[in-house]
Design an enzyme around this catalytic site. Structure first.
Site, PDB file in Angstrom:
ATOM      1  N   ASP A 123     -34.195  -4.085   1.270  1.00  0.00           N
ATOM      2  CA  ASP A 123     -33.776  -3.084   2.281  1.00  0.00           C
ATOM      3  C   ASP A 123     -32.670  -3.263   3.119  1.00  0.00           C
ATOM      4  O   ASP A 123     -31.751  -2.639   3.466  1.00  0.00           O
ATOM      5  CB  ASP A 123     -35.105  -2.549   3.054  1.00  0.00           C
ATOM      6  CG  ASP A 123     -36.342  -2.429   1.826  1.00  0.00           C
ATOM      7  OD1 ASP A 123     -36.138  -1.488   1.237  1.00  0.00           O
ATOM      8  OD2 ASP A 123     -37.034  -3.291   2.151  1.00  0.00           O
TER       9      ASP A 123
ATOM     10  N   HIS B 120     -42.423  -1.985   3.522  1.00  0.00           N
ATOM     11  CA  HIS B 120     -41.208  -1.664   2.624  1.00  0.00           C
ATOM     12  C   HIS B 120     -41.788  -0.642   1.614  1.00  0.00           C
ATOM     13  O   HIS B 120     -42.638  -0.747   0.686  1.00  0.00           O
ATOM     14  CB  HIS B 120     -41.437  -3.030   1.479  1.00  0.00           C
ATOM     15  CG  HIS B 120     -40.385  -2.987   0.465  1.00  0.00           C
ATOM     16  ND1 HIS B 120     -39.374  -2.692   0.372  1.00  0.00           N
ATOM     17  CD2 HIS B 120     -40.849  -2.817  -0.951  1.00  0.00           C
ATOM     18  CE1 HIS B 120     -38.547  -2.361  -0.862  1.00  0.00           C
ATOM     19  NE2 HIS B 120     -39.612  -2.573  -1.809  1.00  0.00           N
TER      20      HIS B 120
ATOM     21  N   ILE C  79     -37.900  -8.998 -12.936  1.00  0.00           N
ATOM     22  CA  ILE C  79     -37.218  -9.891 -11.651  1.00  0.00           C
ATOM     23  C   ILE C  79     -37.300 -11.414 -12.094  1.00  0.00           C
ATOM     24  O   ILE C  79     -36.402 -12.278 -11.491  1.00  0.00           O
ATOM     25  CB  ILE C  79     -37.962  -9.409 -10.371  1.00  0.00           C
ATOM     26  CG1 ILE C  79     -38.024  -8.261 -10.009  1.00  0.00           C
ATOM     27  CG2 ILE C  79     -37.550 -10.330  -9.114  1.00  0.00           C
ATOM     28  CD1 ILE C  79     -38.982  -7.597  -8.541  1.00  0.00           C
TER      29      ILE C  79
HETATM   30  N1  LIG Z   1     -40.572  -6.123  -2.284  1.00  0.00           N
HETATM   31  C1  LIG Z   1     -39.317  -5.652  -2.919  1.00  0.00           C
HETATM   32  O1  LIG Z   1     -38.316  -5.399  -2.353  1.00  0.00           O
HETATM   33  C2  LIG Z   1     -39.499  -5.493  -4.210  1.00  0.00           C
HETATM   34  C3  LIG Z   1     -40.592  -5.596  -5.106  1.00  0.00           C
HETATM   35  N2  LIG Z   1     -40.886  -5.317  -6.270  1.00  0.00           N
HETATM   36  C4  LIG Z   1     -42.117  -5.402  -7.104  1.00  0.00           C
HETATM   37  O2  LIG Z   1     -42.028  -6.764  -7.925  1.00  0.00           O
HETATM   38  C5  LIG Z   1     -43.077  -6.550  -8.906  1.00  0.00           C
HETATM   39  C6  LIG Z   1     -42.560  -7.196  -9.971  1.00  0.00           C
HETATM   40  O3  LIG Z   1     -41.636  -6.189 -10.816  1.00  0.00           O
HETATM   41  P1  LIG Z   1     -40.641  -6.456 -11.877  1.00  0.00           P
HETATM   42  O4  LIG Z   1     -40.596  -7.963 -12.240  1.00  0.00           O
HETATM   43  O5  LIG Z   1     -39.872  -5.443 -12.175  1.00  0.00           O
HETATM   44  O6  LIG Z   1     -42.139  -6.097 -13.003  1.00  0.00           O
HETATM   45  P2  LIG Z   1     -42.327  -6.636 -14.654  1.00  0.00           P
HETATM   46  O7  LIG Z   1     -43.416  -5.807 -15.201  1.00  0.00           O
HETATM   47  O8  LIG Z   1     -40.915  -6.359 -15.150  1.00  0.00           O
HETATM   48  O9  LIG Z   1     -42.883  -8.191 -14.364  1.00  0.00           O
HETATM   49  C7  LIG Z   1     -44.031  -8.338 -13.914  1.00  0.00           C
HETATM   50  C8  LIG Z   1     -44.588  -9.586 -14.604  1.00  0.00           C
HETATM   51  O10 LIG Z   1     -45.719  -9.975 -13.927  1.00  0.00           O
HETATM   52  C9  LIG Z   1     -46.712 -10.334 -14.824  1.00  0.00           C
HETATM   53  N3  LIG Z   1     -47.857 -10.436 -14.059  1.00  0.00           N
HETATM   54  C10 LIG Z   1     -48.864  -9.434 -13.937  1.00  0.00           C
HETATM   55  N4  LIG Z   1     -49.884  -9.867 -13.459  1.00  0.00           N
HETATM   56  C11 LIG Z   1     -49.725 -11.173 -13.331  1.00  0.00           C
HETATM   57  C12 LIG Z   1     -50.628 -12.002 -12.648  1.00  0.00           C
HETATM   58  N5  LIG Z   1     -51.769 -11.961 -12.243  1.00  0.00           N
HETATM   59  N6  LIG Z   1     -50.156 -13.591 -12.599  1.00  0.00           N
HETATM   60  C13 LIG Z   1     -49.069 -13.761 -13.029  1.00  0.00           C
HETATM   61  N7  LIG Z   1     -47.992 -13.022 -13.541  1.00  0.00           N
HETATM   62  C14 LIG Z   1     -48.689 -11.377 -13.712  1.00  0.00           C
HETATM   63  C15 LIG Z   1     -46.445  -9.382 -15.828  1.00  0.00           C
HETATM   64  O11 LIG Z   1     -47.044 -10.029 -17.137  1.00  0.00           O
HETATM   65  C16 LIG Z   1     -45.031  -9.293 -15.937  1.00  0.00           C
HETATM   66  O12 LIG Z   1     -44.506 -10.350 -16.821  1.00  0.00           O
HETATM   67  C17 LIG Z   1     -43.546  -5.018  -9.047  1.00  0.00           C
HETATM   68  O13 LIG Z   1     -44.835  -4.963  -8.305  1.00  0.00           O
HETATM   69  C18 LIG Z   1     -42.498  -4.511  -8.043  1.00  0.00           C
HETATM   70  O14 LIG Z   1     -42.831  -3.206  -7.798  1.00  0.00           O
HETATM   71  C19 LIG Z   1     -39.653  -4.972  -7.197  1.00  0.00           C
HETATM   72  C20 LIG Z   1     -38.507  -4.793  -6.679  1.00  0.00           C
HETATM   73  C21 LIG Z   1     -38.410  -4.917  -5.197  1.00  0.00           C
HETATM   74  O1  LIG Z   2     -38.780   0.775  -5.761  1.00  0.00           O
HETATM   75  C1  LIG Z   2     -39.568   0.164  -6.317  1.00  0.00           C
HETATM   76  O2  LIG Z   2     -40.723   0.275  -6.747  1.00  0.00           O
HETATM   77  C2  LIG Z   2     -39.044  -1.275  -6.301  1.00  0.00           C
HETATM   78  C3  LIG Z   2     -38.720  -1.720  -5.134  1.00  0.00           C
HETATM   79  O3  LIG Z   2     -39.718  -2.175  -4.237  1.00  0.00           O
HETATM   80  C4  LIG Z   2     -37.475  -1.581  -4.666  1.00  0.00           C
HETATM   81  O4  LIG Z   2     -36.639  -1.203  -5.304  1.00  0.00           O
HETATM   82  O5  LIG Z   2     -37.200  -1.642  -3.313  1.00  0.00           O
END
Ligand SMILES: NC(=O)C1=CN([C@@H]2O[C@H](COP(=O)(O)OP(=O)(O)OC[C@H]3O[C@@H](n4cnc5c(N)ncnc54)[C@H](O)[C@@H]3O)[C@@H](O)[C@H]2O)C=CC1
Ligand SMILES: O=C([O-])CC(=O)C(=O)O
Length: 332
Positions: free
Chosen positions: A159, A187, A16
């Site tokens: 969403d 969510h 992201i």
């Molecule tokens: N609320 C929403 O609508 C959505 C939420 N998400 C959530 O967003 C989060 C990130 O997703 P991605 O970017 O795809 O994951 P990713 O694994 O590609 O990137 C996450 C990054 O966070 C870093 N990280 C881990 N612990 C950390 C810390 N303590 N401090 C700083 N950085 C840290 C990791 O090293 C990594 O670079 C996940 O929890 C995912 O489920 C994803 C999509 C939608």
């Molecule tokens: O589904 C997941 O785990 C990532 C997320 O929150 C979304 O795409 O809405």
């Protein structure tokens, strides 16, 4: 040009983060005339990757980017920031629910809440993206007691965007001609995407989405489940969770806080429940809100039928359970 805003993005070396740093740097959130100083936080093993991201930001030659600070130290990342996108945390894999991430992720938000308390401006606006987003936001705010709790919100804008896009496709109209779709609750797969109060422009007339679609079974069935399960569908297809659309939604959310909502429009975000709509207090529940001067207010007085109240209560129950689990994990 205005004074630069210090903006923190955590998890900046992740999926992201890769889209989000570009969007924020391009002026999509704070406007093309507002310079930003990007504070990028990730964990130590990701510093080489983060350095590569910094090279690319530089190579984009973005006019809004005044400076970039890349670090693994929350004290540096949160120093004097006015806006925070808290993304950094573990994403789910196929077959998991988002709440399965609670044990792994919630402590990150405890630690970062405490660091925000110590280093960020008290006016900082904190958007929690990392899952389970509502409960992580609740915990983050709990550990930052001197920052007003209204400054914390959780992302359900993805969403909302998904629901809006589905309605626009069904009606064959531009997505911008659909307004006031609501996401109630968590969510998660218990969220309630609700179009009872939404309107659309069809053949030049503003009409209720419900009347325009005229398909109760679809709106109470397939529409709701497909929005609830869209994240899982993206994971099944990409083997990675949503990233581009999540970054876009995070920008939409923060821009709504910065710019406010326009007359007659509302947006959905996870905010502290005050008990509106007979829902429990003390959880981060996604409500329809209007925003003015960077302050949100829950839209009041929408008529809620029995079907809707039942859906809303179900998600509230899940949020209460998640809150209790999260507090237990943090006090361990
Ligand atoms: N609320 C929403 O609508 C959505 C939420 N998400 C959530 O967003 C989060 C990130 O997703 P991605 O970017 O795809 O994951 P990713 O694994 O590609 O990137 C996450 C990054 O966070 C870093 N990280 C881990 N612990 C950390 C810390 N303590 N401090 C700083 N950085 C840290 C990791 O090293 C990594 O670079 C996940 O929890 C995912 O489920 C994803 C999509 C939608
Ligand atoms: O589904 C997941 O785990 C990532 C997320 O929150 C979304 O795409 O809405």
């Amino acid at each position: 040009m205005a004074e630069p805003i210090r903006v923190c993005i955590t998890g900046a070396a992740g999926q992201i983060g890769y889209s989000l740093v570009y969007m924020v740097g391009s002026g999509a959130v704070f406007g093309p005339d507002t310079p930003v100083i990007l504070h990028l936080l990730d964990i130590k093993p990701m510093m080489t990757v983060l350095n590569g991201v910094c090279m690319e930001i530089s190579d984009c030659a973005l006019p809004c980017v005044r400076d970039v600070i890349a670090t693994d130290d929350p004290a540096v990342a949160f120093k004097d920031i006015e806006s925070a996108f808290l993304v950094g945390s573990m994403p789910r894999k196929e077959g998991m629910e988002r709440k399965d991430l609670l044990a792994a992720n919630v402590k990150i938000f405890k630690v970062q809440g405490a660091a925000l308390e110590q280093y960020a401006k008290k006016s900082v606006k904190v958007l929690v993206v990392g899952n389970p987003a509502n409960t992580n936001a609740l915990i983050c705010a709990k550990y930052a007691p001197s920052i007003p709790r209204e400054n914390f919100s959780a992302m359900t804008r993805l969403d909302q965007n998904r629901a809006q896009a589905q309605i626009s496709a069904k009606l064959g109209i531009p997505v911008t001609d659909v307004k006031n779709v609501i996401i109630w609750g968590n969510h998660s797969s218990t969220q309630f995407p609700d179009v009872r109060h939404a309107s659309a422009i069809v053949n030049g007339q503003t009409v209720s989405v419900y009347d325009a679609i005229k398909d109760d079974a679809f709106l109470k069935g397939e529409f709701i489940t497909s929005v609830q399960k869209r994240g899982a569908a993206v994971i099944a297809a990409r083997k990675l969770s949503s990233a581009m659309s999540a970054a876009k939604a995070a920008c939409d959310h923060m821009r709504s806080i910065w710019e406010g909502t326009s007359e007659g429009h509302f947006v959905s975000m996870g905010v502290f429940s005050d008990g509106s709509y007979n829902l429990p207090e003390g959880v981060m529940y996604s409500f329809p809100v209007t925003i003015k001067d960077k302050k949100w207010s829950i839209v009041q007085g929408l008529p809620i039928d029995d079907f809707a109240q039942e859906m809303m209560d179900k998600s509230a129950k899940e949020l209460c359970e998640e809150r209790d689990d999260a507090i237990a994990v943090c006090e361990d």
